[in-house]
Design a protein around this motif. Structure first.
Motif, short mmCIF file in Angstrom:
data_model
loop_
_atom_site.label_atom_id
_atom_site.label_comp_id
_atom_site.label_asym_id
_atom_site.label_seq_id
_atom_site.Cartn_x
_atom_site.Cartn_y
_atom_site.Cartn_z
N PHE A 85 0.82 -1.22 0.00
CA PHE A 85 0.00 0.00 0.00
C PHE A 85 0.85 1.26 0.00
O PHE A 85 1.99 1.26 0.48
CB PHE A 85 -0.89 0.02 1.25
CG PHE A 85 -1.85 -1.13 1.34
CD1 PHE A 85 -3.15 -1.00 0.87
CD2 PHE A 85 -1.46 -2.35 1.89
CE1 PHE A 85 -4.04 -2.06 0.96
CE2 PHE A 85 -2.35 -3.42 1.97
CZ PHE A 85 -3.64 -3.26 1.51
N ASN A 89 0.84 0.67 5.87
CA ASN A 89 -0.11 -0.08 6.69
C ASN A 89 0.51 -1.23 7.46
O ASN A 89 -0.06 -2.31 7.58
CB ASN A 89 -1.26 -0.63 5.83
CG ASN A 89 -2.11 0.48 5.24
OD1 ASN A 89 -2.04 1.61 5.69
ND2 ASN A 89 -2.87 0.17 4.22
N LEU A 90 1.71 -0.99 7.98
CA LEU A 90 2.26 -1.99 8.90
C LEU A 90 1.44 -1.99 10.18
O LEU A 90 0.79 -0.99 10.50
CB LEU A 90 3.72 -1.66 9.20
CG LEU A 90 4.69 -1.83 8.03
CD1 LEU A 90 6.10 -1.45 8.45
CD2 LEU A 90 4.67 -3.25 7.49
N PHE A 91 1.49 -3.10 10.91
CA PHE A 91 0.73 -3.19 12.15
C PHE A 91 1.56 -2.57 13.28
O PHE A 91 2.60 -3.12 13.64
CB PHE A 91 0.37 -4.63 12.45
CG PHE A 91 -0.34 -5.32 11.32
CD1 PHE A 91 -1.42 -4.70 10.68
CD2 PHE A 91 0.07 -6.55 10.85
CE1 PHE A 91 -2.07 -5.31 9.62
CE2 PHE A 91 -0.58 -7.18 9.79
CZ PHE A 91 -1.65 -6.55 9.17
N PRO A 92 1.13 -1.43 13.83
CA PRO A 92 2.00 -0.70 14.77
C PRO A 92 2.20 -1.41 16.10
O PRO A 92 3.16 -1.13 16.79
CB PRO A 92 1.26 0.63 14.97
CG PRO A 92 -0.15 0.34 14.61
CD PRO A 92 -0.12 -0.72 13.56
N GLY B 117 -6.77 1.37 6.49
CA GLY B 117 -5.65 0.63 5.88
C GLY B 117 -5.23 -0.58 6.70
O GLY B 117 -4.73 -1.56 6.15
N GLN B 118 -5.45 -0.53 8.02
CA GLN B 118 -5.07 -1.66 8.86
C GLN B 118 -5.92 -2.88 8.53
O GLN B 118 -5.41 -3.99 8.39
CB GLN B 118 -5.23 -1.29 10.34
CG GLN B 118 -4.22 -0.27 10.82
CD GLN B 118 -2.83 -0.86 10.90
OE1 GLN B 118 -2.62 -1.92 11.49
NE2 GLN B 118 -1.86 -0.20 10.29
N ALA B 121 -4.93 -4.09 5.03
CA ALA B 121 -3.66 -4.82 5.01
C ALA B 121 -3.86 -6.24 5.54
O ALA B 121 -3.35 -7.20 4.96
CB ALA B 121 -2.62 -4.07 5.84
N GLN B 140 -5.28 -2.68 18.81
CA GLN B 140 -4.96 -1.26 18.66
C GLN B 140 -6.09 -0.39 19.20
O GLN B 140 -5.85 0.65 19.83
CB GLN B 140 -4.75 -0.91 17.18
CG GLN B 140 -3.59 -1.63 16.55
CD GLN B 140 -3.41 -1.19 15.11
OE1 GLN B 140 -3.20 -0.02 14.82
NE2 GLN B 140 -3.50 -2.13 14.19
N TYR B 216 3.25 2.39 21.79
CA TYR B 216 3.95 1.31 21.09
C TYR B 216 5.46 1.46 21.17
O TYR B 216 6.01 2.51 20.90
CB TYR B 216 3.58 1.30 19.62
CG TYR B 216 2.12 1.20 19.39
CD1 TYR B 216 1.42 0.10 19.86
CD2 TYR B 216 1.44 2.20 18.72
CE1 TYR B 216 0.07 0.02 19.66
CE2 TYR B 216 0.09 2.12 18.51
CZ TYR B 216 -0.59 1.02 18.99
OH TYR B 216 -1.92 0.94 18.79
#
Lengths: 242, 221
Positions: A85, A89-92, B117-118, B121, B140, B216
């Motif tokens: 993308f 859109n990495l998972f934080p 977007g999460q 993805a 999250q 985080y």
């Protein structure tokens, strides 16, 4: 037969018809670059190929499976279609290593050990071995996008889709991401890339597709599209961006 | 009588009342949490009917006072059905349904605060919707929801006092009963207020600590 076969694809958002009649066949190991102005429908086309957008009509076949069908097992087909993308859109909430190994583990395609070994190998390929245990927010944009590519590759996809992968990057980081993509192309990955990087399209694409107002206006090898465009609209667009 | 004298005299009853208050709070928050999660998920569903169910539930909870909800469950339903509920049970039902409605909104807000977007993805990797929600979105969302969740815990704790109206002997009702015997209204209400205050301060302190730990990748630094 083509790896991706799109027939008479139409897509509307309400009254707005974004894709009007798209026919496209992508062969195995082919690298396609889709170019066009903002709003021309190129990202929508890409998103129809893994059903992030549902086609309004027409069919999209990937590996012989019609992913637009009502009974399509979309979760299964998507495993073979990698997507990168614009916004990474990495998972934080996961480390880099977890980002990459998470889907194969959760979907029980690999054991944790296998998936992590594969993740380390992929990190080596995108030159980020030493970042395995950091969180995405600690990485630069270019590094995040390379992790995102590794994450998609962890599913061992047959096709990779790139949705403007360098558009959100600072200029000095574009090169490192394009280098990874180029390496991937040279290894024979089937790739469909929506991009504004004309240099990349010229150098790496087997075929360039110009989309305007929901139609494929012109397509051909980069030498032809960039060297000798036939259509008025293609010429206009290229004059603006080159 | 002085406040220390009153405390010495009444502490077993006060502690029992406080115990019931905490018990009611915890049980209602657990049940309300489940209701909140379920209705929160319904309210972000793509299906209109699902969202409508959540809207009706939340609107009913928010549109009526807790005291009326408690009366309805404890007096109203038995009058119509003949089934008499234990006051503690009626109280837990009322408080759970009430907290659930507010928690549903907190869950909805938390889920909607996570970028689209999460989900995309996660789905693009082949994860089914439920798994993507559970493993990518909710972890999250819960982080961003933490302050609101703790706020709701405090509200529910205080709302248990309203259940005194159906005769549950939680802390407030215990105070009223003691005062009915000893007429020491000023001192007793001071003691009761202080007890609520101390418990809620402890909760607030804990919540501050949790919030600080919640960003985080920073927890290890």
């Amino acid at each position: 037969m083509g790896k991706v076969v799109i027939k008479n694809l139409k897509k509307s958002f309400g009254d707005l018809e974004v894709l009007k009649d798209i026919n496209l066949e992508v062969c195995e190991r082919e690298v396609i670059c889709i170019i066009g102005a903002s709003g021309s429908g190129k990202s929508t086309l890409l998103r129809c190929i893994n059903a992030l957008e549902d086609a309004s009509s027409g069919t999209v076949e990937v590996d012989g499976h019609d992913i637009t069908g009502a009974h399509a097992d979309i979760n299964k087909y998507r495993q073979d279609i990698g997507m990168v993308f614009q916004q990474f859109n990495l998972f934080p909430h996961m480390t880099v290593l977890q980002n990459i190994s998470f889907a194969p583990i959760s979907l029980k395609l690999k054991t944790k050990e296998e998936a992590q070994a594969k993740a380390h190998e992929l990190l080596k390929r995108v030159d980020l071995e030493e970042k395995a245990n950091v969180y995405p927010e600690q990485l630069s944009g270019g590094q995040q996008q390379r992790v995102a590519i590794a994450r998609a590759l962890a599913m061992e996809p047959d096709v990779m889709l790139f949705d403007e992968p360098t558009s959100a990057l600072d200029p000095e980081m574009v090169g490192e991401v394009l280098a990874v993509m180029k390496k991937l192309a040279n290894e024979g990955m089937t790739m469909i890339v929506v991009t504004h990087e004309m240099g990349f399209a010229k150098e790496v694409a087997d075929r360039v597709i110009f989309i305007d107002e929901g139609y494929i206006v012109e397509q051909g090898p980069p030498s032809e599209i960039f060297g000798n465009p036939k259509n008025e609209r293609t010429i206009n667009f290229l004059n603006k961006v080159l | 009588m002085s406040i220390p004298e009153l405390i010495i005299q009444t502490w077993p009853r006060l502690l029992a009342g406080l115990g019931l208050t905490i018990q009611l709070t915890i049980i209602s928050l657990i049940i309300g949490g489940i209701l909140g999660l379920v209705f929160g998920l319904l309210s972000v569903s793509k299906k209109k009917a699902m969202r409508a169910i959540a809207v009706v539930y939340v609107d009913i909870v928010r549109g009526t006072p807790l005291i009326v909800q408690a009366f309805f469950i404890y007096f109203g339903i038995p009058a119509a059905t003949g089934i008499r509920l234990d006051p503690n049970l009626a109280g837990i039902i009322a408080l759970s349904l009430n907290a659930g409605g507010y928690l549903a909104e907190i869950f909805r807000g938390g889920i909607e605060s996570i970028s689209k977007g999460q989900m995309e993805a996660a789905r693009s990797l082949g994860l089914p919707y439920g798994m993507a929600m559970r493993k990518v979105i909710l972890p999250q969302a819960v982080r961003t929801m933490t302050p609101a969740l703790i706020n709701q815990c405090i509200i529910t704790l205080k709302d248990t006092s309203i259940l005194s109206v159906i005769g549950i002997q939680e802390l407030t009702q215990t105070g009223r009963l003691i005062i009915a015997n000893n007429y020491q209204a000023f001192q007793m209400w001071t003691i009761i207020a202080a007890m609520y205050f101390i418990i809620i301060m402890i909760l607030s302190k804990i919540s501050k600590r949790i919030e600080r730990r919640m960003s985080y990748g920073k927890s290890s630094n």
